[in-house]
Design an enzyme around this catalytic site. Structure first.
Site, PDB file in Angstrom:
ATOM      1  N   ASN A 129     -10.477   0.106  -1.708  1.00  0.00           N
ATOM      2  CA  ASN A 129      -8.956   0.199  -1.387  1.00  0.00           C
ATOM      3  C   ASN A 129      -8.486  -0.621  -2.685  1.00  0.00           C
ATOM      4  O   ASN A 129      -8.278  -1.595  -2.363  1.00  0.00           O
ATOM      5  CB  ASN A 129      -8.764  -0.460   0.067  1.00  0.00           C
ATOM      6  CG  ASN A 129      -7.294  -0.560   0.349  1.00  0.00           C
ATOM      7  OD1 ASN A 129      -6.368  -0.473  -0.258  1.00  0.00           O
ATOM      8  ND2 ASN A 129      -6.948  -1.006   1.900  1.00  0.00           N
ATOM      9  N   CYS A 132       0.668  -1.208  -0.165  1.00  0.00           N
ATOM     10  CA  CYS A 132       0.128   0.005   0.039  1.00  0.00           C
ATOM     11  C   CYS A 132       0.777   1.413  -0.044  1.00  0.00           C
ATOM     12  O   CYS A 132       0.508   2.370  -0.292  1.00  0.00           O
ATOM     13  CB  CYS A 132      -1.017  -0.200   1.217  1.00  0.00           C
ATOM     14  SG  CYS A 132      -2.223  -1.215   1.155  1.00  0.00           S
ATOM     15  N   HIS A 142      -3.781   7.148   2.164  1.00  0.00           N
ATOM     16  CA  HIS A 142      -3.968   5.919   1.483  1.00  0.00           C
ATOM     17  C   HIS A 142      -5.234   5.552   1.807  1.00  0.00           C
ATOM     18  O   HIS A 142      -5.744   5.755   2.997  1.00  0.00           O
ATOM     19  CB  HIS A 142      -3.164   4.669   2.067  1.00  0.00           C
ATOM     20  CG  HIS A 142      -3.554   3.295   1.666  1.00  0.00           C
ATOM     21  ND1 HIS A 142      -3.848   2.996   0.540  1.00  0.00           N
ATOM     22  CD2 HIS A 142      -3.674   2.401   2.696  1.00  0.00           C
ATOM     23  CE1 HIS A 142      -4.496   1.708   0.606  1.00  0.00           C
ATOM     24  NE2 HIS A 142      -4.140   1.364   1.821  1.00  0.00           N
TER      25      HIS A 142
END
Length: 327
Positions: A284, A114, A254
């Site tokens: 996500n 990520c 994020h």
């Protein structure tokens, strides 16, 4: 003369297929509305069967290049942050560069989970300054092919998307990466993983299907470590730049889930109006979420020269960091 690094163009791509929460909730036996209440995600996009990671990356990269209006020969490097390449070998970046017509560019994949875009961006910033060339940074993932749809912790969160940022030399010394704080915590190495397929557990006939799918062994630990890492690295980057949270014009975390984003925002005391988010409609997509969000909200946010943008992320590894950008 001191020079900086400016953003020349932003791009994004999300597959057309929309997956609503109800589809996942019914599969997992969850009550209606559970996913949105817990994650802030209402829907996400999943790639079509004939779409590859390189297709998503090329679409986002093409948008960034077109918006920048630059000649393709001025791009010296393509950095592709992904955890889901077309193949384990060869890397996907050379194919993306070829399809984009970047004949003078090198290309390499970066696997930073990520936080991959943050690592790629800091490397790109340095390359621009040293080599006086443009760098195309793309982050893309097709996580729908890596999640275990039987595991609630990951099935409700992850999505497919790509975001791109073209950066190049600037005459403004205050543009580009002003401060960065990158961090890893190998003590949390096994919290999010795909057990098989690497050299530790190679492919074999005896493998179960779940062995090559993502597993989040302790969602609570991931939640806590992500908040801590994103908060601490953001504070360090702000301190290094001698900036206060209130001076951050745009905050692009994020897009893990709404609970993590809000916890970090409160911890940093970031103004609500500074928050940039796309998680509600796109979920996500790991490394892709930061450039994707910046690109898809670029018209709405009206990014301007002199703005300060704080980026932060944390993910598998545990790997994370924060980057403070000057526009």
């Amino acid at each position: 003369m001191s020079r900086g690094v400016e953003i020349l163009g932003l791009g994004h791509y999300a597959p057309k297929r929309v997956i609503l929460n109800v589809e996942i909730e019914e599969r997992l036996g969850l009550e209606a509305g559970w996913i949105e209440r817990r994650t802030g995600i209402a829907e996400r996009r999943w790639a079509a069967e004939d779409e590859r990671l390189s297709d998503l990356a090329v679409a986002a990269g093409e948008m960034a290049l077109s918006r920048a209006g630059v000649t393709r020969g001025s791009v010296g490097l393509v950095l592709l942050a992904t955890s889901t390449p077309d193949h384990l070998l060869p890397p996907t970046a050379p194919l993306v560069a070829h399809r984009l017509g970047l004949e003078r560019a090198g290309g390499i994949d970066l696997t930073g989970a990520c936080a991959g875009f943050l690592y790629a961006l800091t490397l790109a910033d340095s390359f621009v300054q040293v080599h006086d060339a443009q760098v195309l940074v793309i982050a893309a993932n097709i996580l729908s092919r890596r999640i275990n749809l039987k595991e609630k912790a990951s099935a409700v969160l992850f999505a497919d998307a790509a975001g791109a940022m073209l950066v190049g030399p600037s005459t403004r010394a205050d543009a580009g990466v002003i401060a960065a704080e990158l961090k890893c915590d190998g003590g949390g190495y096994d919290l999010i993983k795909i057990a098989a397929g690497g050299s530790a557990v190679p492919y074999g006939a005896e493998l179960e299907a779940e062995d090559v799918l993502m597993c989040m062994s302790d969602g609570r630990a991931v939640f806590q470590k992500a908040i801590s890492m994103m908060t601490e690295t953001s504070r360090a980057a702000l301190t290094r730049a001698e900036l206060k949270p209130g001076e951050v014009r745009h905050w692009v975390p994020h897009q893990a889930n709404v609970r993590i984003i809000e916890a970090v925002r409160r911890g940093l005391e970031i103004n609500e109006e500074a928050v940039c988010s796309s998680v509600y409609a796109y979920g996500n997509s790991s490394a892709a979420t930061i450039p994707f969000t910046m690109s898809i909200l670029s018209d709405q946010r009206c990014f301007q020269d002199g703005d300060r943008v704080l980026l932060c992320a944390a993910g598998a590894g545990m790997n994370g960091g924060a980057v403070l950008l000057g526009l």
